[in-house]
Design a protein around this motif. Sequence first.
Motif, PDB file in Angstrom:
ATOM      1  N   THR A 143       0.857  -1.181   0.000  1.00  0.00           N
ATOM      2  CA  THR A 143       0.000   0.000   0.000  1.00  0.00           C
ATOM      3  C   THR A 143       0.892   1.229   0.000  1.00  0.00           C
ATOM      4  O   THR A 143       1.827   1.329   0.790  1.00  0.00           O
ATOM      5  CB  THR A 143      -0.903   0.027   1.241  1.00  0.00           C
ATOM      6  OG1 THR A 143      -1.733  -1.127   1.231  1.00  0.00           O
ATOM      7  CG2 THR A 143      -1.771   1.274   1.265  1.00  0.00           C
ATOM      8  N   PHE A 144       0.587   2.150  -0.898  1.00  0.00           N
ATOM      9  CA  PHE A 144       1.289   3.424  -0.949  1.00  0.00           C
ATOM     10  C   PHE A 144       0.442   4.439  -0.209  1.00  0.00           C
ATOM     11  O   PHE A 144      -0.739   4.623  -0.533  1.00  0.00           O
ATOM     12  CB  PHE A 144       1.482   3.853  -2.401  1.00  0.00           C
ATOM     13  CG  PHE A 144       1.998   5.257  -2.535  1.00  0.00           C
ATOM     14  CD1 PHE A 144       3.321   5.539  -2.270  1.00  0.00           C
ATOM     15  CD2 PHE A 144       1.149   6.286  -2.913  1.00  0.00           C
ATOM     16  CE1 PHE A 144       3.798   6.835  -2.381  1.00  0.00           C
ATOM     17  CE2 PHE A 144       1.616   7.572  -3.035  1.00  0.00           C
ATOM     18  CZ  PHE A 144       2.944   7.859  -2.762  1.00  0.00           C
ATOM     19  N   ALA A 145       0.993   5.102   0.800  1.00  0.00           N
ATOM     20  CA  ALA A 145       0.267   6.122   1.556  1.00  0.00           C
ATOM     21  C   ALA A 145       0.970   7.460   1.356  1.00  0.00           C
ATOM     22  O   ALA A 145       2.170   7.579   1.567  1.00  0.00           O
ATOM     23  CB  ALA A 145       0.230   5.771   3.039  1.00  0.00           C
ATOM     24  N   LEU A 146       0.195   8.448   0.932  1.00  0.00           N
ATOM     25  CA  LEU A 146       0.723   9.792   0.749  1.00  0.00           C
ATOM     26  C   LEU A 146       0.070  10.693   1.786  1.00  0.00           C
ATOM     27  O   LEU A 146      -1.128  10.953   1.733  1.00  0.00           O
ATOM     28  CB  LEU A 146       0.431  10.308  -0.659  1.00  0.00           C
ATOM     29  CG  LEU A 146       0.899  11.725  -0.967  1.00  0.00           C
ATOM     30  CD1 LEU A 146       2.414  11.834  -0.800  1.00  0.00           C
ATOM     31  CD2 LEU A 146       0.493  12.108  -2.372  1.00  0.00           C
ATOM     32  N   VAL A 147       0.850  11.127   2.758  1.00  0.00           N
ATOM     33  CA  VAL A 147       0.353  12.005   3.816  1.00  0.00           C
ATOM     34  C   VAL A 147       0.534  13.447   3.362  1.00  0.00           C
ATOM     35  O   VAL A 147       1.604  13.837   2.905  1.00  0.00           O
ATOM     36  CB  VAL A 147       1.126  11.760   5.141  1.00  0.00           C
ATOM     37  CG1 VAL A 147       0.633  12.699   6.226  1.00  0.00           C
ATOM     38  CG2 VAL A 147       0.982  10.303   5.566  1.00  0.00           C
ATOM     39  N   GLY A 148      -0.546  14.236   3.452  1.00  0.00           N
ATOM     40  CA  GLY A 148      -0.500  15.613   2.980  1.00  0.00           C
ATOM     41  C   GLY A 148      -0.797  15.704   1.498  1.00  0.00           C
ATOM     42  O   GLY A 148      -0.281  16.580   0.805  1.00  0.00           O
ATOM     43  N   ALA A 149      -1.626  14.800   0.997  1.00  0.00           N
ATOM     44  CA  ALA A 149      -1.930  14.754  -0.437  1.00  0.00           C
ATOM     45  C   ALA A 149      -2.673  16.010  -0.873  1.00  0.00           C
ATOM     46  O   ALA A 149      -3.595  16.461  -0.212  1.00  0.00           O
ATOM     47  CB  ALA A 149      -2.768  13.521  -0.755  1.00  0.00           C
ATOM     48  N   ALA A 180      -0.058  10.318  -8.002  1.00  0.00           N
ATOM     49  CA  ALA A 180       0.530   9.176  -7.298  1.00  0.00           C
ATOM     50  C   ALA A 180      -0.456   8.015  -7.257  1.00  0.00           C
ATOM     51  O   ALA A 180      -0.074   6.860  -7.430  1.00  0.00           O
ATOM     52  CB  ALA A 180       0.937   9.583  -5.883  1.00  0.00           C
ATOM     53  N   ALA A 181      -1.739   8.312  -7.040  1.00  0.00           N
ATOM     54  CA  ALA A 181      -2.768   7.259  -7.020  1.00  0.00           C
ATOM     55  C   ALA A 181      -2.828   6.550  -8.369  1.00  0.00           C
ATOM     56  O   ALA A 181      -2.898   5.320  -8.424  1.00  0.00           O
ATOM     57  CB  ALA A 181      -4.130   7.849  -6.665  1.00  0.00           C
TER      58      ALA A 181
END
Length: 96
Positions: free
Chosen positions: A3-9, A17-18
């Motif tokens: 799982t790729f998590a982008l904090v502050g998207a 990125a999604a």
Amino acid sequence: MTTFALVGAGPGLGPAAARRFGAAGHRVALISRSARHQDTLAAEPAREDIHAAQLIIPGAIRPDAEHSSPDALAECLYAIHVDRDVFRHYAEPMPT
């Protein structure tokens, strides 16, 4: 599968990125500071069979809580993963 998590998207990098990570078969978590941003961020990837969802947990996670125990929340997260029906989910009703 990772799982790729982008904090502050934000509106630029978040959807890009999604798309990229989703195209490679990864799950994607886009995290932002407001519900308004989350709605916008979730809309674009959803148009492209990429699943993003939000689980709101009002209050604390407590082992003895009916709706917010770790086990109950794990079941909720799994149901979100399987059903993929809506973006926003609540572990329990919001306090009034």
